[in-house]
Design a protein around this motif. Structure first.
Motif, short mmCIF file in Angstrom:
data_model
loop_
_atom_site.label_atom_id
_atom_site.label_comp_id
_atom_site.label_asym_id
_atom_site.label_seq_id
_atom_site.Cartn_x
_atom_site.Cartn_y
_atom_site.Cartn_z
N THR A 49 77.62 -6.68 34.57
CA THR A 49 77.09 -6.16 35.83
C THR A 49 75.78 -6.89 36.09
OG1 THR A 49 78.07 -3.98 35.49
CG2 THR A 49 76.25 -4.12 37.06
N GLU A 51 72.28 -7.35 38.04
CA GLU A 51 71.31 -6.50 38.74
C GLU A 51 70.25 -7.38 39.40
OE1 GLU A 51 68.26 -2.73 38.00
OE2 GLU A 51 69.61 -3.39 36.40
N ARG A 56 73.25 -3.43 41.94
CA ARG A 56 74.15 -3.83 40.87
C ARG A 56 75.46 -4.37 41.46
NH1 ARG A 56 71.56 0.77 38.67
NH2 ARG A 56 70.56 0.32 36.67
N MET A 347 75.43 2.34 41.83
CA MET A 347 75.19 0.91 41.94
C MET A 347 74.40 0.54 43.19
SD MET A 347 78.88 -0.55 40.61
CE MET A 347 78.33 -2.25 40.42
#
Length: 518
Positions: A49, A51, A56, A347
C-alpha cells in the motif's frame, strides 16, 4: 511442527513481497532466523500500500479471497479479525459513456446498448451459437464463440488489448478459458434471473471479499514486524548483486545496501538455502560463475508488463460505489479506474476520495518516462473526457510506477522457463524460486504464499513438494474447491497441487512482442 535437527541453516530470502515474507514468517516461526533482502524501500511488492500525504493507494487492487485453508488461517494469524473489512464486490464497464454491470447482466447490457445495438448483439450471439468462429485458438475467437462478435468487441477486446499491449488475436485462448471460466452469455442470464449470494462458482461472480482496513500493505507490514520480532532480519534498500556458487550450489549472496546518508555498503551473506522471489531472469543473470549461455539466453527471452497508477484526489461525491471501473473506450489510454474509498474508508479522508487511474505500460515507453505532473495532467484530462469527473474537481494527484508487475507469457516462454528450471535443479538445488516473479508465473498472492509455505517444508523437512505444480491449472482458484488435508500439504511430489488453484496470463500465439515507441 518439528524443525530440522542440528544447527539452523542460514537462509537468505530475496524479496519482501507476499512469497518472500511468507517464507520468512514460516522460517522464523520455526526458529530459523532468516534474512530478507528487499531492493525497494517498502515491503509488499505489488501487494504494497503506497501512502502519499495521508492518502493510501492499492497497486492494482487486491481482493483477499482464497480457497486455500492454510492461507486463510495465515492471514488471520498475522492480522486480527478487527483489521479485516468485509467488502462488497462491485465492478462495471464503461463503454460509450455508459456504465454496464460486470459480470454482464443481460437486461442491463441490452438496455444500455439501445434497441438497435441490442438486436444486433443478440443476432450476433445467435449466429455464434449456430456457426461458431472457426478459429477459437485465440482470445478473440474463444470469447466471440461464447458471446458473439459484437458483445466481444464491446465488452472484451479493448480492455484486454490495453492490459497486454498486443492484439487479442495474438493471445491464446487458454487465458480466456481460465480468466472467465464457466462464464457465457447463458450463464450470465441464469445468474441475472436467479442470483445467489456468496456466489463463487464462476470466477467473475464473487460478491464479497475480505480487505485489510488500510490496504493490503498492512498485512505485509505486520508480517515484517513479526519476522523481526522472531529473530529474523528484513533489510530494505538491499539489492542482490551476485549469487556466489560452487559445484554444490549457492554458498553466499552479495548484496548492496543503500544508506540514507553516505555511500552504499556491500556485504556477503553466507547461505545454506536461498528462497528467491526476485524476477527469474535476474536470478539467473546474477549467478557467479555465470550460468551457461543457453540458460542466460532463456532468461533474457522472458519479459514483463509494467504498470503505473495515477491517483487523483477528488470530492467524495465525485466517486462511485465500484471497487473499479473497466474502461473499454479506445480513445483514452487508461485501462481501469479504482475508487480507493470503495475499498476502505480508512484509505481516504473525510469528504474526499481518491481515484486511481491505471495504465498498463512497458518500462521505458512514453508514459513510463513522463514526468509525474504530466501523468497527473493526462489522468485528469481523461477522467473529464470520460465524463466521470470534471477537471476543476481534481484537487491534486500522485503517480506511482510498478516495474515488472505481470510476467508476460510469450509464445515459447514455457520452454524458456523449463530450461531455467532444469539448470537450477541440477546446478544450484539449494535455490528455491517462489512467487509470481520468482517463478515467472501469474500467481495470485495466495498462491505465491502457498509456494513459499511448501518451500519452507522442503527446506526444513525434506518434504519433497513439487512447488512448480502450484499455480496455473485448468481452473481459476476462485472457481475451485480446496484440496484435502491442510489445503496444500497433502499433495505428493510431482503431482498437481490442486485443480482450481491458479490463474493464467496470456500466451502470445505468434509473432514478436510489439514495442511501443517512446
Amino acid at each position: 511442527m518439528p524443525t530440522r535437527p542440528g544447527p539452523h541453516p542460514e537462509v537468505v530470502v530475496i524479496g519482501a513481497g507476499p512469497a518472500g515474507l511468507t517464507a520468512a514468517h514460516e522460517l522464523t516461526r520455526r526458529g530459523v532466523p532468516a534474512t530478507v533482502l528487499e531492493a525497494d524501500t517498502v515491503v509488499g511488492g505489488i501487494s504494497r500500500t503506497v501512502e502519499r500525504e495521508g492518502w493510501r493507494f492499492d497497486i492494482g487492487g487486491h481482493r483477499f479471497f482464497t480457497k486455500v485453508p492454510a492461507v486463510e488461517r495465515w492471514w488471520h494469524e498475522v492480522l486480527p479479525d478487527e483489521d479485516f473489512l468485509s467488502r462488497p464486490r462491485m465492478s462495471r464497464i464503461l463503454y460509450a459513456g455508459k456504465l454496464f454491470d460486470y459480470p454482464l447482466r443481460p437486461l442491463n447490457a441490452l438496455t444500455n446498448l439501445g434497441v438497435v445495438e441490442a438486436v444486433r448483439s443478440v443476432a450476433s450471439y445467435v449466429k455464434a451459437r449456430i456457426r461458431p468462429p472457426r478459429d477459437q485458438s485465440h482470445f478473440e475467437g474463444w470469447v466471440s464463440a461464447r458471446f458473439g462478435d459484437r458483445l466481444y468487441r464491446i465488452f472484451f477486446k479493448t480492455y484486454t488489448e490495453k492490459v497486454w499491449g498486443m492484439p487479442a488475436t495474438d493471445i491464446q485462448a487458454d487465458w480466456a478459458a481460465q480468466r472467465i471460466k464457466n462464464l457465457s452469455l447463458g450463464t450470465a442470464i441464469r445468474n441475472a434471473l436467479f442470483p445467489q449470494r456468496g456466489q463463487t462458482e464462476v470466477t467473475t461472480l464473487i460478491d464479497r471479499f475480505q480487505y485489510p482496513r488500510t490496504g493490503p500493505g498492512l498485512m505485509w507490514e505486520r508480517a515484517t514486524e513479526q519476522v523481526r520480532g522472531a529473530g529474523g532480519a528484513v533489510l530494505l534498500g538491499a539489492r542482490v548483486i551476485r549469487l556466489l556458487r560452487d559445484e554444490d550450489g549457492v554458498t553466499a549472496v552479495e548484496v548492496r545496501t543503500a544508506r540514507p546518508a553516505g555511500p552504499s555498503t556491500r556485504d556477503v551473506l553466507p547461505a545454506d538455502d536461498v528462497v528467491s522471489s526476485m524476477p527469474l531472469p535476474e536470478l539467473v543473470l546474477a549467478m557467479d560463475p555465470p550460468a551457461p549461455e543457453h540458460v542466460q539466453a532463456a532468461a533474457r527471452a522472458l519479459s514483463h508488463r509494467d504498470f503505473l497508477t495515477v491517483a487523483l484526489v477528488v470530492p467524495e461525491e465525485c466517486g462511485f460505489p465500484d471497487n473499479w471501473i473497466y474502461v473499454h473506450q479506445p480513445e483514452v489510454r487508461v485501462g481501469r479506474i479504482q475508487n480507493f474509498g470503495s475499498w476502505s474508508p480508512y484509505m481516504v479522508k473525510d469528504g474526499w476520495t481518491c481515484l486511481g487511474l491505471e495504465y498498463f505500460v512497458d518500462e521505458g515507453d512514453d508514459l513510463w518516462e513522463s514526468r509525474d505532473e504530466d501523468l497527473v495532467a493526462l489522468a485528469t484530462r481523461e477522467l473529464d473526457q470520460l465524463g466521470l469527473v470534471p477537471t476543476a474537481a481534481v484537487e491534486r494527484g500522485f503517480a506511482v510506477r510498478m516495474p515488472k508487475a505481470y510476467p508476460v507469457y510469450d509464445e515459447g516462454y514455457d520452454r524458456q522457463v523449463e530450461v531455467i528450471r532444469a539448470w537450477l535443479a541440477a546446478e544450484v538445488p539449494n535455490v528455491h524460486p517462489v512467487g509470481r516473479n520468482g517463478m515467472h508465473r501469474y500467481n495470485n498472492a495466495d498462491h505465491s504464499m502457498v509456494t513459499a509455505m511448501l518451500t519452507v517444508e522442503n527446506i526444513l523437512d525434506d518434504a519433497g513438494h513439487d512447488v512448480w505444480s502450484v499455480n496455473v491449472e485448468e481452473d481459476y482458484h476462485e472457481s475451485g474447491g480446496a484440496p484435502a488435508g491442510e489445503g496444500w500439504a497433502a499433495v505428493p511430489a510431482g503431482t498437481r497441487a490442486a485443480a482450481g488453484t491458479g490463474r493464467s496470463a496470456p500466451v502470445r500465439s505468434r509473432g514478436p512482442r510489439p514495442v511501443r515507441a517512446a
